[in-house]
Scaffold this active site. Structure first.
Site, PDB file in Angstrom:
ATOM      1  N   SER A 199      -5.258  64.514  94.583  1.00  0.00           N
ATOM      2  CA  SER A 199      -4.009  64.024  95.154  1.00  0.00           C
ATOM      3  C   SER A 199      -2.862  64.934  94.715  1.00  0.00           C
ATOM      4  O   SER A 199      -2.941  66.149  94.909  1.00  0.00           O
ATOM      5  CB  SER A 199      -3.797  62.559  94.764  1.00  0.00           C
ATOM      6  OG  SER A 199      -2.771  61.972  95.534  1.00  0.00           O
TER       7      SER A 199
ATOM      8  N   ASP B  15      -9.200  59.824 105.223  1.00  0.00           N
ATOM      9  CA  ASP B  15      -7.877  59.989 104.611  1.00  0.00           C
ATOM     10  C   ASP B  15      -6.811  60.097 105.701  1.00  0.00           C
ATOM     11  O   ASP B  15      -6.815  61.046 106.490  1.00  0.00           O
ATOM     12  CB  ASP B  15      -7.871  61.248 103.743  1.00  0.00           C
ATOM     13  CG  ASP B  15      -6.692  61.331 102.787  1.00  0.00           C
ATOM     14  OD1 ASP B  15      -5.663  60.685 103.058  1.00  0.00           O
ATOM     15  OD2 ASP B  15      -6.807  62.046 101.772  1.00  0.00           O
TER      16      ASP B  15
ATOM     17  N   HIS C  48      -7.694  57.836 101.304  1.00  0.00           N
ATOM     18  CA  HIS C  48      -7.289  58.783 100.268  1.00  0.00           C
ATOM     19  C   HIS C  48      -7.768  58.366  98.877  1.00  0.00           C
ATOM     20  O   HIS C  48      -8.192  59.198  98.077  1.00  0.00           O
ATOM     21  CB  HIS C  48      -5.758  58.891 100.289  1.00  0.00           C
ATOM     22  CG  HIS C  48      -5.205  59.844  99.292  1.00  0.00           C
ATOM     23  ND1 HIS C  48      -5.378  61.204  99.394  1.00  0.00           N
ATOM     24  CD2 HIS C  48      -4.467  59.634  98.157  1.00  0.00           C
ATOM     25  CE1 HIS C  48      -4.776  61.803  98.368  1.00  0.00           C
ATOM     26  NE2 HIS C  48      -4.216  60.870  97.610  1.00  0.00           N
TER      27      HIS C  48
END
Length: 335
Positions: free
Chosen positions: A147, A286, A315
């Site tokens: 991330s 995602d 995600h």
């Protein structure tokens, strides 16, 4: 009623929390200042960190997500521990709370000296991280980030090419799209419209919608809330997530870090200049960083390798549904 006979519980392997971490905080740039990308020099930069394993000249550097901390054993149990990708019996593992964070490192107001908040960049974070590694006696690193940590891994590859021997980027693009910037803009607007904590809770709700996927919410948050009958489960879920973050995070840090991510916009030529081997992982569902976008940036890397995690959970699958991801990362690091 017939009594149920349960099978014996099998012995479990050692949990990552049983690997004793070392926690520390150090003060860097006491003599020469760190010159931030915004042009401001700062001294006495505080960095909080955790280490795992035996210190050495080579380390595996873990880069945490937006609201993460340096305590890897608390948030990534599938990755840290014996036989896992981050094995303290084999590797010296280091993770630091980022510059601008709120888990022990110097935050926006610390850097400002009491004035207006000073903007920080992902490249600033990489330079501060490099100073920490020098303090720890580390000369080479393998970088693993997911991330925001994945975007920060790109910053390390560009800012410290002499230090990084390989990198793993999980669920992250090299630069933010208008979609990702728009989501962050809405979250920051919520914070500025309702300072003092309530806006941060709403910002978290906005973010959570992008961290999961429609399929994930259909699987986990359908129907009525068990907490509040008559209310949709998704409503109380988002409220709960907002309350949790509001209790442990700083709104100034949220503003600073999301702005740093949005401003990080390396060009294609910069990405083509990266010479280290990089494993880039996309996530099939995602919606924040669609896999086609992540793959497109990976294809610009001369020694990039793309792999996709198949999960319905969006995600956040790298945390909640890693599947084959730990094995894939372990194999790449061993190679």
């Amino acid at each position: 009623m017939t009594a149920l006979t349960l099978p014996p519980v099998p012995a479990r392997p050692p949990a990552p929390a049983e690997v004793p971490p070392r926690q520390g905080t150090t003060l860097l740039y006491q003599r020469e200042p760190l010159l931030l990308d915004c042009g401001r020099p700062v001294n006495d930069v505080r960095v909080a960190y955790h280490t795992y394993g035996t210190p050495g000249e080579h380390a595996v550097l873990v880069l945490h997500a937006l609201t993460g901390t340096s305590a890897v054993h608390e948030w990534w149990p599938d990755f840290l521990g014996p036989g896992r990708p981050l094995d303290p019996g084999r590797d010296y593992v280091v993770c630091a709370n980022v510059l601008g964070g709120c888990a022990g490192s110097s935050g926006p107001r610390d850097l400002s000296g009491g004035g207006a908040d000073v903007p920080v960049s992902l490249r600033d974070m990489a330079r501060a991280g490099r100073a920490l590694l020098e303090h720890l006696g580390v000369r080479r690193v393998t970088v693993v980030g997911a991330s925001m940590g994945g975007m920060l891994a790109y910053a390390w590859l560009l800012e410290c090419p002499d230090l990084v021997d390989r990198a793993v980027v999980i669920g992250a693009p090299a630069r933010h799209s208008p979609w990702a910037i728009g989501l962050n803009t809405a979250a920051r607007s919520a914070i500025r419209a309702a300072p003092g904590g309530e806006g941060l809770k709403v910002a978290r709700q906005i973010a959570m919608l992008s961290y999961r996927s429609p399929q994930s919410f259909a699987l986990t948050q359908s129907g009525e809330s068990p907490r509040r009958p008559g209310t949709p489960a998704i409503t109380t879920y988002l409220e709960h997530q907002g309350e949790k973050l509001g209790a442990r995070f700083c709104e100034q840090t949220y503003l600073a870090l999301t702005e740093a991510m949005d401003r990080f916009q390396p060009g294609d030529a910069e990405l083509r200049s990266i010479r280290a081997p990089v494993l880039v992982v996309g996530i099939s569902s995602d919606v924040l960083y669609p896999p086609a976008e992540v793959r497109g940036h990976a294809e610009l890397l001369p020694y990039g390798e793309y792999w996709e995690l198949d999960s319905p959970h969006g995600h956040d699958a790298f945390l909640m549904d890693p599947g084959e991801l730990p094995g894939r990362v372990r194999a790449f690091l061993a190679g």
